[in-house]
Structures are given as C-alpha cells and as structure tokens.
Design a protein around this motif. Sequence first.
Motif, PDB file in Angstrom:
ATOM      1  N   THR A  60      34.551  52.141  34.350  1.00 18.49           N
ATOM      2  CA  THR A  60      35.931  51.684  34.481  1.00 18.49           C
ATOM      3  C   THR A  60      36.032  50.177  34.302  1.00 18.49           C
ATOM      4  O   THR A  60      36.979  49.678  33.660  1.00 18.49           O
ATOM      5  CB  THR A  60      36.501  52.088  35.855  1.00 18.49           C
ATOM      6  OG1 THR A  60      36.519  53.511  35.939  1.00 18.49           O
ATOM      7  CG2 THR A  60      37.917  51.569  36.046  1.00 18.49           C
ATOM      8  N   GLU A  61      35.081  49.424  34.837  1.00 16.45           N
ATOM      9  CA  GLU A  61      35.112  47.975  34.683  1.00 16.45           C
ATOM     10  C   GLU A  61      35.064  47.578  33.212  1.00 16.45           C
ATOM     11  O   GLU A  61      35.781  46.679  32.778  1.00 16.45           O
ATOM     12  CB  GLU A  61      33.953  47.335  35.444  1.00 16.45           C
ATOM     13  CG  GLU A  61      34.127  47.323  36.944  1.00 16.45           C
ATOM     14  CD  GLU A  61      35.431  46.661  37.377  1.00 16.45           C
ATOM     15  OE1 GLU A  61      35.744  45.561  36.892  1.00 16.45           O
ATOM     16  OE2 GLU A  61      36.144  47.264  38.195  1.00 16.45           O
ATOM     17  N   VAL A 103      38.462  48.398  31.554  1.00 24.76           N
ATOM     18  CA  VAL A 103      39.484  47.383  31.842  1.00 24.76           C
ATOM     19  C   VAL A 103      39.425  46.276  30.785  1.00 24.76           C
ATOM     20  O   VAL A 103      40.453  45.859  30.236  1.00 24.76           O
ATOM     21  CB  VAL A 103      39.280  46.787  33.255  1.00 24.76           C
ATOM     22  CG1 VAL A 103      40.193  45.579  33.464  1.00 24.76           C
ATOM     23  CG2 VAL A 103      39.547  47.832  34.327  1.00 24.76           C
ATOM     24  N   ARG A 137      43.899  47.152  34.213  1.00 24.19           N
ATOM     25  CA  ARG A 137      43.300  47.885  35.329  1.00 24.19           C
ATOM     26  C   ARG A 137      44.012  49.217  35.542  1.00 24.19           C
ATOM     27  O   ARG A 137      43.376  50.245  35.763  1.00 24.19           O
ATOM     28  CB  ARG A 137      43.377  47.027  36.596  1.00 24.19           C
ATOM     29  CG  ARG A 137      43.069  47.739  37.898  1.00 24.19           C
ATOM     30  CD  ARG A 137      41.608  48.060  38.061  1.00 24.19           C
ATOM     31  NE  ARG A 137      40.795  46.857  37.975  1.00 24.19           N
ATOM     32  CZ  ARG A 137      39.473  46.861  37.997  1.00 24.19           C
ATOM     33  NH1 ARG A 137      38.818  48.009  38.090  1.00 24.19           N
ATOM     34  NH2 ARG A 137      38.785  45.743  37.885  1.00 24.19           N
ATOM     35  N   ALA A 149      43.023  51.745  32.823  1.00 27.21           N
ATOM     36  CA  ALA A 149      41.650  52.215  33.007  1.00 27.21           C
ATOM     37  C   ALA A 149      41.549  53.175  34.184  1.00 27.21           C
ATOM     38  O   ALA A 149      40.869  54.214  34.109  1.00 27.21           O
ATOM     39  CB  ALA A 149      40.711  51.020  33.210  1.00 27.21           C
TER      40      ALA A 149
END
Length: 201
Positions: free
Chosen positions: A137-138, A141, A156, A159
């Motif tokens: 996920t990071e 983003v 964010r 994501a």
Amino acid sequence: MTEGLRERKKRETRIALSWAAVRLVVERGYGNVKLEDIAAEAGVSLRTFRNYFTSKAEAIAARQVDRGYTVNAALRERPADEPLWEAVRAAVNAGFELGVEGGGQQLPDDKWLAGVRLMVTEPALQGAMAGAQAAVTEELVAVVAERTGASGIYPRLVAEVIGAAQLAATHEWLRADPPRPMFDLFHEVLDRITAGLPEPS
C-alpha cells in the motif's frame, strides 16, 4: 529493462517456494508443514529456502506481496491519459495473472477452498499478510501520487480503497455459496466503487 537470466531464476525460485508453501499448508494444515517440506516440494535445499524467506508465513504471504507489486508496476506503466480507475482495473488484471492459479477465473475446488479457509485463520500468517499489505500500500500511494499529480489525502485514499477492495473480494470468495471466481468478485467490487457505491435496489 530486460530481466537477466540470474534475476529470472531467482524470481522463479521465489515463486516456486511460495506456491509450494501455499499448496502444502492448504493440503496438510499450517502446523503440519515444516520448512524442509516446502524446500523439498520446490526441489531446492533448506538453505535455499532460507535465502528467500524466514518462515512459512512469509513464504505464503509472498504471493500477496508479489501480486501487489505487480499491480503497482502495471499501474505505473498504464497510459498517462487513461482514467485512473480504468488504469487500476487493467493493472489488477496483471496482478491476477501472477497471483492466482488459473488467473483467478476458475471456480475454486471445494477441498482447496476449505484448506484456504483454515489457513487464513492462522495468527502468524495473518500478521505476515497484514505486513505485506502495508508495504504494498505504501508503494501504491506513491504510484497514485505520481500518476495523478495529487498530494495530501487523495493518493492515500485511493491506495487504501484498492486494498479494501481486495480484502472484500477475498472475504466473499471464502464464503460465497455457490463458489465464485476471485477475478469476477474483484471486478464486481471495482464496478461498485466506480459507480459510487450506490445502495443495492
């Protein structure tokens, strides 16, 4: 950049070990599979296994990690003028090609499904999967920010919504009666998201 022979062999070994871990745990149960079993199933030594993974849970979670990074990379490569959620849908398809046997389009076998249901209750695996999802996920983003030029909460939010969509589809795949292909479920989720999540009539 073209993948070299050494890099390709490493990638193939990682995939083979991860699928071996998944297959054996689904068939035998989490507590009945040793690292040596996974290495033997993949046709490599225990030392080779340890070069890639530190645990069964990490090896199993690698399917989620690799699928997620494949989606991220595919999204980064989509045409710049393509609407975001169309690009996401195409990128997700690339992830299914890597991450699910049969491309996620086949109906799950009852015995396999029962084994997966049991497998995902394992606390060690739940922790590894959560950590894997957080890392993917990071990166996602950053990919969304690059693609849209947006800053603040939007990248964010996108994501996290994609991650939630994957989780919702997975939960439904595990409980659906009659069973449904994961590919269809994920695209249904995306359809509902892009429609604005209207209430069912």
